[in-house]
Motif scaffolding. Structure first.
Motif, short mmCIF file in Angstrom:
data_model
loop_
_atom_site.label_atom_id
_atom_site.label_comp_id
_atom_site.label_asym_id
_atom_site.label_seq_id
_atom_site.Cartn_x
_atom_site.Cartn_y
_atom_site.Cartn_z
N GLN A 1 41.29 46.39 48.40
CA GLN A 1 39.88 46.70 48.24
C GLN A 1 39.42 46.35 46.83
O GLN A 1 39.71 47.08 45.89
CB GLN A 1 39.63 48.18 48.52
CG GLN A 1 38.24 48.42 49.04
CD GLN A 1 37.98 49.88 49.32
OE1 GLN A 1 38.86 50.73 49.19
NE2 GLN A 1 36.75 50.20 49.65
N LEU A 2 38.74 45.22 46.74
CA LEU A 2 38.21 44.80 45.44
C LEU A 2 36.83 45.40 45.27
O LEU A 2 35.99 45.28 46.16
CB LEU A 2 38.11 43.27 45.40
CG LEU A 2 37.47 42.70 44.13
CD1 LEU A 2 38.43 42.81 42.95
CD2 LEU A 2 37.05 41.26 44.35
N CYS B 1 40.59 46.68 40.71
CA CYS B 1 41.63 46.65 41.75
C CYS B 1 42.59 47.80 41.46
O CYS B 1 43.14 47.87 40.35
CB CYS B 1 42.36 45.31 41.68
SG CYS B 1 43.77 45.16 42.76
N ASP B 2 42.74 48.70 42.39
CA ASP B 2 43.63 49.86 42.22
C ASP B 2 43.35 50.59 40.90
O ASP B 2 44.28 50.94 40.15
CB ASP B 2 45.10 49.43 42.26
CG ASP B 2 45.46 48.85 43.62
OD1 ASP B 2 44.84 49.27 44.61
OD2 ASP B 2 46.33 47.97 43.66
N GLY B 3 42.09 50.77 40.60
CA GLY B 3 41.69 51.54 39.42
C GLY B 3 41.77 50.76 38.11
O GLY B 3 41.44 51.28 37.05
N GLU B 4 42.23 49.51 38.17
CA GLU B 4 42.38 48.72 36.93
C GLU B 4 41.31 47.64 36.87
O GLU B 4 41.01 46.98 37.88
CB GLU B 4 43.76 48.04 36.94
CG GLU B 4 44.07 47.25 35.69
CD GLU B 4 45.19 46.22 35.87
OE1 GLU B 4 45.50 45.51 34.89
OE2 GLU B 4 45.71 46.10 36.99
N PRO C 1 45.13 36.79 34.57
CA PRO C 1 45.82 35.65 35.18
C PRO C 1 46.45 35.92 36.54
O PRO C 1 46.35 35.11 37.43
CB PRO C 1 46.87 35.28 34.14
CG PRO C 1 46.29 35.73 32.85
CD PRO C 1 45.47 36.96 33.16
N ASP C 2 47.13 37.06 36.72
CA ASP C 2 47.81 37.21 38.00
C ASP C 2 46.90 37.71 39.12
O ASP C 2 47.36 38.00 40.23
CB ASP C 2 49.10 38.04 37.89
CG ASP C 2 48.89 39.38 37.29
OD1 ASP C 2 47.73 39.68 36.97
OD2 ASP C 2 49.87 40.12 37.14
N HIS C 3 45.59 37.76 38.84
CA HIS C 3 44.62 38.05 39.91
C HIS C 3 43.70 36.86 40.17
O HIS C 3 42.69 36.99 40.86
CB HIS C 3 43.79 39.28 39.55
CG HIS C 3 44.59 40.55 39.54
ND1 HIS C 3 44.84 41.29 40.68
CD2 HIS C 3 45.24 41.19 38.53
CE1 HIS C 3 45.58 42.34 40.38
NE2 HIS C 3 45.84 42.30 39.08
N ARG C 4 44.03 35.71 39.58
CA ARG C 4 43.17 34.53 39.76
C ARG C 4 43.45 33.85 41.10
O ARG C 4 44.43 34.13 41.76
CB ARG C 4 43.39 33.53 38.61
CG ARG C 4 42.82 34.07 37.31
CD ARG C 4 43.04 33.13 36.14
NE ARG C 4 42.68 33.83 34.89
CZ ARG C 4 43.05 33.44 33.68
NH1 ARG C 4 43.78 32.35 33.52
NH2 ARG C 4 42.68 34.15 32.62
N GLU C 5 42.52 32.95 41.47
CA GLU C 5 42.62 32.17 42.72
C GLU C 5 42.69 33.07 43.95
O GLU C 5 43.38 32.77 44.91
CB GLU C 5 43.80 31.20 42.66
CG GLU C 5 43.61 30.23 41.50
CD GLU C 5 44.56 29.07 41.51
OE1 GLU C 5 45.49 29.07 42.32
OE2 GLU C 5 44.36 28.16 40.69
N GLN C 6 41.98 34.20 43.87
CA GLN C 6 41.86 35.09 45.01
C GLN C 6 40.38 35.42 45.27
O GLN C 6 40.07 36.37 45.99
CB GLN C 6 42.65 36.39 44.76
CG GLN C 6 44.15 36.14 44.60
CD GLN C 6 44.90 37.36 44.10
OE1 GLN C 6 44.36 38.48 44.03
NE2 GLN C 6 46.15 37.18 43.75
N GLY C 7 39.51 34.69 44.63
CA GLY C 7 38.07 34.89 44.86
C GLY C 7 37.40 35.90 43.95
O GLY C 7 36.21 36.18 44.11
N VAL C 8 38.14 36.44 42.97
CA VAL C 8 37.55 37.49 42.11
C VAL C 8 36.46 36.89 41.22
O VAL C 8 35.36 37.46 41.09
CB VAL C 8 38.64 38.18 41.26
CG1 VAL C 8 38.02 39.21 40.33
CG2 VAL C 8 39.69 38.81 42.15
#
Ligand SMILES: CC(C)(COP(=O)(O)OP(=O)(O)OC[C@H]1O[C@@H](n2cnc3c(N)ncnc32)[C@H](O)[C@@H]1OP(=O)(O)O)[C@@H](O)C(=O)NCCC(=O)NCCS
Length: 152
Positions: A9-10, A57-60, A85-92
């Protein structure tokens, strides 16, 4: 680098001064060459006429966007957009851009981007931004800025 699992859940939420520490971290990670000083970060979280949104994402806080409204020019500037960086390429990044554009109450939005920043430039072109100018040597290391614009 192993990408994080996509958020179940974004959330895209308004940001405020309580996000200062998270934004400081995000800026350092996303903009190693151009990170804003503390004063600018406080300003972007508190000044009037700024649309400021965070991706959570998850409170962060994993992403942030701010745009600066210049009503007299009928224009808003995207001042910053970054995703960890580790949340990129997911549409954020696209979700932040879309949400920010929806809240801009004028007809045009602009931004500046490093000429070499192909990832960001692709993202903007996909969302109907067009190149309208170049600021030669704009960045501190002498790199040019491309100026992109979109009619909302
Ligand atoms: C630019 C930036 C904000 C983009 O954020 P992002 O969250 O990766 O953006 P998106 O995921 O929406 O889109 C990026 C790519 O991922 C792809 N993508 C989106 N969702 C996807 C998914 N579920 N699976 C696979 N790929 C996906 C998109 O198609 C896009 O690729 P494309 O541009 O080749 O078409 C990020 O790279 C960043 O923070 N960079 C450093 C800071 C920076 O340069 N900011 C811009 C300054 S002007």
């Amino acid at each position: 680098m192993v990408a994080a699992e996509p958020c179940s859940q974004l959330e895209i939420e308004p940001a405020n001064w309580r996000d200062l520490n998270a934004l400081k971290h995000l800026e350092r990670v996303c903009f190693p060459q151009d990170a804003w000083p503390l004063w600018d970060l406080m300003g972007v979280l508190t000044f009037p006429n700024v649309v400021r949104l965070k991706a959570v994402c998850d409170g962060e806080m994993i992403g942030f966007i701010a745009s600066d409204l210049r009503r007299s020019e009928g224009l808003a500037w995207i001042a910053t957009i970054g995703v960890l960086p580790d949340h990129r390429e997911q549409g954020v990044g696209s979700a932040l851009l879309h949400a920010c554009e929806e809240l801009i109450p004028v007809g045009r939005v602009r931004l500046s981007v490093r000429a070499s920043n192909q990832t960001a430039i692709r993202l903007y072109f996909r969302r109907d931004y067009q190149r309208v100018g170049v600021w030669p040597g704009y960045y501190t290391d002498g790199e040019d800025a491309f100026i992109l614009e979109k009619n909302l």
